[in-house]
Design a protein around this motif. Structure first.
Motif, mmCIF file in Angstrom:
data_model
loop_
_atom_site.group_PDB
_atom_site.id
_atom_site.type_symbol
_atom_site.label_atom_id
_atom_site.label_comp_id
_atom_site.label_asym_id
_atom_site.label_seq_id
_atom_site.Cartn_x
_atom_site.Cartn_y
_atom_site.Cartn_z
ATOM 1 N N ARG A 149 0.928 -1.135 -0.149
ATOM 2 C CA ARG A 149 0.060 0.070 0.195
ATOM 3 C C ARG A 149 1.042 1.208 -0.094
ATOM 4 N NH1 ARG A 149 -3.226 -0.424 5.061
ATOM 5 N NH2 ARG A 149 -4.189 -2.138 3.933
ATOM 6 N N ASP A 150 0.670 2.121 -0.988
ATOM 7 C CA ASP A 150 1.428 3.359 -0.970
ATOM 8 C C ASP A 150 2.804 3.402 -1.088
ATOM 9 O OD1 ASP A 150 -0.970 4.894 -0.747
ATOM 10 O OD2 ASP A 150 -0.958 4.822 1.382
ATOM 11 N N GLY A 151 3.377 2.064 -1.823
ATOM 12 C CA GLY A 151 4.815 1.950 -2.013
ATOM 13 C C GLY A 151 5.415 1.275 -0.953
ATOM 14 N N LEU A 152 4.598 0.956 0.222
ATOM 15 C CA LEU A 152 5.132 0.320 1.364
ATOM 16 C C LEU A 152 4.601 -1.173 1.486
ATOM 17 C CD1 LEU A 152 5.708 3.348 3.895
ATOM 18 C CD2 LEU A 152 7.317 2.204 2.331
ATOM 19 N N PHE A 153 5.278 -1.885 2.391
ATOM 20 C CA PHE A 153 4.767 -3.377 2.510
ATOM 21 C C PHE A 153 4.354 -3.301 4.098
ATOM 22 C CE2 PHE A 153 7.632 -3.872 -1.162
ATOM 23 C CZ PHE A 153 6.670 -4.575 -2.198
ATOM 24 N N HIS A 154 3.173 -3.650 4.318
ATOM 25 C CA HIS A 154 2.629 -3.501 5.640
ATOM 26 C C HIS A 154 2.431 -4.919 6.357
ATOM 27 C CE1 HIS A 154 0.948 0.742 5.416
ATOM 28 N NE2 HIS A 154 1.519 0.416 4.209
ATOM 29 N N VAL A 155 2.769 -5.212 7.281
ATOM 30 C CA VAL A 155 2.636 -6.436 8.059
ATOM 31 C C VAL A 155 1.259 -6.274 8.987
ATOM 32 C CG1 VAL A 155 3.069 -7.927 10.205
ATOM 33 C CG2 VAL A 155 4.928 -6.830 8.860
ATOM 34 N N ALA A 156 0.212 -7.160 8.295
ATOM 35 C CA ALA A 156 -1.143 -7.068 8.443
ATOM 36 C C ALA A 156 -1.527 -8.463 9.363
ATOM 37 C CB ALA A 156 -2.096 -7.083 7.245
ATOM 38 N N ALA B 186 5.241 3.244 19.086
ATOM 39 C CA ALA B 186 4.957 4.957 18.955
ATOM 40 C C ALA B 186 3.730 4.863 18.016
ATOM 41 C CB ALA B 186 6.125 5.812 17.986
ATOM 42 N N ARG B 187 3.208 3.999 17.659
ATOM 43 C CA ARG B 187 1.950 3.886 16.819
ATOM 44 C C ARG B 187 1.923 4.379 15.274
ATOM 45 N NH1 ARG B 187 -2.359 3.013 19.517
ATOM 46 N NH2 ARG B 187 -3.731 3.509 17.996
ATOM 47 N N LYS B 188 3.207 3.965 14.817
ATOM 48 C CA LYS B 188 3.460 4.190 13.336
ATOM 49 C C LYS B 188 3.127 3.054 12.850
ATOM 50 C CE LYS B 188 7.329 7.608 14.083
ATOM 51 N NZ LYS B 188 8.668 7.648 13.895
ATOM 52 N N HIS B 189 2.742 2.922 11.371
ATOM 53 C CA HIS B 189 2.534 1.615 10.583
ATOM 54 C C HIS B 189 3.815 0.706 10.635
ATOM 55 C CE1 HIS B 189 -1.182 3.960 8.729
ATOM 56 N NE2 HIS B 189 -1.593 2.547 9.479
ATOM 57 N N LEU B 190 3.627 -0.400 11.109
ATOM 58 C CA LEU B 190 4.859 -1.334 10.667
ATOM 59 C C LEU B 190 4.876 -1.772 9.201
ATOM 60 C CD1 LEU B 190 6.874 -3.240 12.361
ATOM 61 C CD2 LEU B 190 5.176 -4.814 12.531
#
Length: 262
Positions: free
Chosen positions: A45-52, A62-66
């Motif tokens: 998503r948005d050029g990044l790979f998220h752990v879901a 710190a509540r940033k997206h992993l």
């Protein structure tokens, strides 16, 4: 317990802690939560790979997206989450803890982290040699000298060697050359990996040789543990020390993945 609650409580364990034993002990002070998710995946998503986790992006303390730019690293983190069984044990998630540290800390302090890596080069373990026994001296020369020579050729600087514990001042020219290479490490994630590789090996030289592709991860680990392995060969290794080394190796492998793939 939600993903956010878990990471706020446990995700910080091991941040800026290169000692995996200390990280594990910190994590064990808290009761381990039950696994609260069923499915682990990686979302682009948005050029990044998220752990879901169950379709929701996990977050750092710190509540940033992993979420990071490297798919291999994201997939390796997802595997850590998926490997958790009835309980979630942060001590068994070295890569997730290190990425948390990168996103929450290194991203905002990258210049200080780079400066510390360069400072390490000023008293690098590989520059301090044994004067005896002869077998150890020969082993250090055989393994370390070619590695240092290859890095010197790559960066255009020459390190000063010393025997024993007498401090040897490194030339500013070689420190500047190291700083230039460290400045080229692109992302906070890769920089966090570089810092942990350096700390776990005790050597900026080993870290840079690995980053520059002059040696592989196994050779870097062996070079960093040459003295220890020599002593083990003479005296053997006790069980507790062996367990600590296994934990360090897991932290090291996670750091190498960030350095090389992050």
């Amino acid at each position: 317990m939600s993903t956010d609650d878990f990471l706020a409580r446990f995700g910080a364990a091991g941040q800026h802690q290169p000692d995996p034993v200390a990280a594990a002990q910190q994590a064990m002070r808290n009761p381990l939560p039950k696994r609260f998710y069923e499915k682990v995946g990686v979302l682009e998503r948005d050029g990044l790979f998220h752990v879901a986790l169950d379709g929701r992006t996990a977050r750092t303390p710190a509540r940033k997206h992993l979420a990071i730019a490297s798919r291999p690293v994201a997939e390796a983190m997802a595997a850590e989450w998926d490997a958790q069984t009835a309980e979630i044990d942060p001590s068994r998630m070295p890569l997730t803890r290190l990425v948390n540290s990168a996103l929450d800390g290194v991203a905002d302090q990258h210049e200080a982290v780079r400066a510390e890596i360069v400072r390490y080069a000023g008293s690098d373990a590989l520059c301090y040699r044994a004067s005896e026994p002869e077998a150890l001296v020969e082993r250090q020369d055989a393994v370390w000298n070619p590695l240092i020579a290859a890095l010197e050729e790559r960066i255009g600087g020459r390190f000063v060697m010393a025997q024993g514990v007498i401090f040897a001042q490194q030339p500013q020219t070689v420190l500047d050359a190291v700083a230039k290479r460290v400045a080229a490490i692109p992302s906070p994630v890769a920089l966090a990996g570089a810092h942990n590789v350096m700390t776990l090996t005790g050597s900026t030289i080993v870290m840079l040789a690995l980053a520059e592709g002059l040696i592989d991860a196994e050779a870097a680990w062996a070079a960093a543990h040459l003295d220890e392995d020599y002593q083990i060969g003479i005296w053997g290794q006790d069980e507790e020390a062996a367990e600590r080394r296994v934990l360090r190796r897991k932290e090291y492998d996670a750091a190498v993945l960030l350095l090389v793939k992050g």
